[in-house]
Scaffold this motif. Structure first.
Motif, short mmCIF file in Angstrom:
data_model
loop_
_atom_site.label_atom_id
_atom_site.label_comp_id
_atom_site.label_asym_id
_atom_site.label_seq_id
_atom_site.Cartn_x
_atom_site.Cartn_y
_atom_site.Cartn_z
N GLY A 1 -4.06 9.88 0.95
CA GLY A 1 -3.64 9.91 -0.34
C GLY A 1 -2.52 9.59 -0.96
O GLY A 1 -1.68 8.96 0.01
N PRO A 2 -2.62 8.95 -2.42
CA PRO A 2 -1.29 8.30 -2.48
C PRO A 2 0.04 9.11 -2.27
O PRO A 2 0.25 10.42 -1.81
N HIS B 1 2.45 1.85 -2.83
CA HIS B 1 1.68 0.74 -3.83
C HIS B 1 0.43 0.99 -3.54
O HIS B 1 -0.41 0.39 -4.10
N MET B 2 -0.20 1.19 -2.31
CA MET B 2 -1.69 1.37 -1.92
C MET B 2 -2.86 1.91 -2.45
O MET B 2 -3.84 1.09 -3.38
N TYR B 3 -2.23 2.87 -3.46
CA TYR B 3 -3.35 4.05 -4.48
C TYR B 3 -2.79 3.40 -6.01
O TYR B 3 -3.13 3.87 -6.88
N ASP B 4 -1.74 2.48 -6.16
CA ASP B 4 -1.92 2.21 -7.58
C ASP B 4 -2.64 1.66 -8.16
O ASP B 4 -2.81 1.84 -9.73
N VAL C 1 7.59 8.34 8.12
CA VAL C 1 7.62 7.02 8.75
C VAL C 1 6.56 6.27 7.89
O VAL C 1 5.56 6.65 8.06
N HIS C 2 6.81 5.66 7.06
CA HIS C 2 5.77 4.88 6.14
C HIS C 2 5.91 2.90 6.23
O HIS C 2 7.38 3.03 6.08
N HIS C 3 4.89 2.36 6.22
CA HIS C 3 5.35 1.16 5.86
C HIS C 3 5.28 0.99 4.82
O HIS C 3 4.57 1.99 3.53
N VAL C 4 6.23 -0.09 3.74
CA VAL C 4 6.50 0.07 3.08
C VAL C 4 5.11 0.12 1.48
O VAL C 4 5.11 0.50 0.46
N ASN C 5 4.37 -0.56 1.95
CA ASN C 5 3.23 -1.80 1.61
C ASN C 5 2.28 0.32 0.54
O ASN C 5 1.86 -0.12 0.35
#
Length: 101
Positions: free
Chosen positions: A6-7, A92-95, A85-89
């Motif tokens: 999820g976002p 915007h994955m769910y935009d 911890v997240h990859h910056v992508n």
């Protein structure tokens, strides 16, 4: 690292961004410039020492020794303090709206 379904919540003032080189920071204006660290500037893992961030985002950091050390520090933050911890992508994955059939 962290598996999210999820976002993600929008970026807040406490989030940290780690980029390979500082020119990448311009791509993510939603991050406070004081919380953007480069991998090679003053080693990012040194900048994280003593912090307990709730979320850390990173770009692709490569396969260098410094990148490996940073990933170890991020794993430790995740284990000790529950840092996500997240990859910056992932921001915007769910935009984008899914294509209708």
């Amino acid at each position: 690292m962290t598996l999210n379904i999820g976002p993600l919540e929008p970026v807040n003032e406490d989030d940290i961004l780690i980029v390979y080189a500082f020119h990448q920071a311009r791509l993510y204006p939603e991050f406070d410039r004081g919380k953007v660290f480069t991998l090679h500037g003053v080693a990012a893992f040194g900048q994280l020492r003593g912090r307990r961030p709730k979320r850390v985002f990173h770009t692709g950091l490569g396969l260098s020794r410094e990148a490996g050390r940073l990933m170890e520090v991020l794993k430790e933050l995740e284990y000790r303090y529950g840092t996500r911890v997240h990859h910056v992508n992932e921001l915007h994955m769910y935009d984008e709206e899914p294509a209708s059939a």
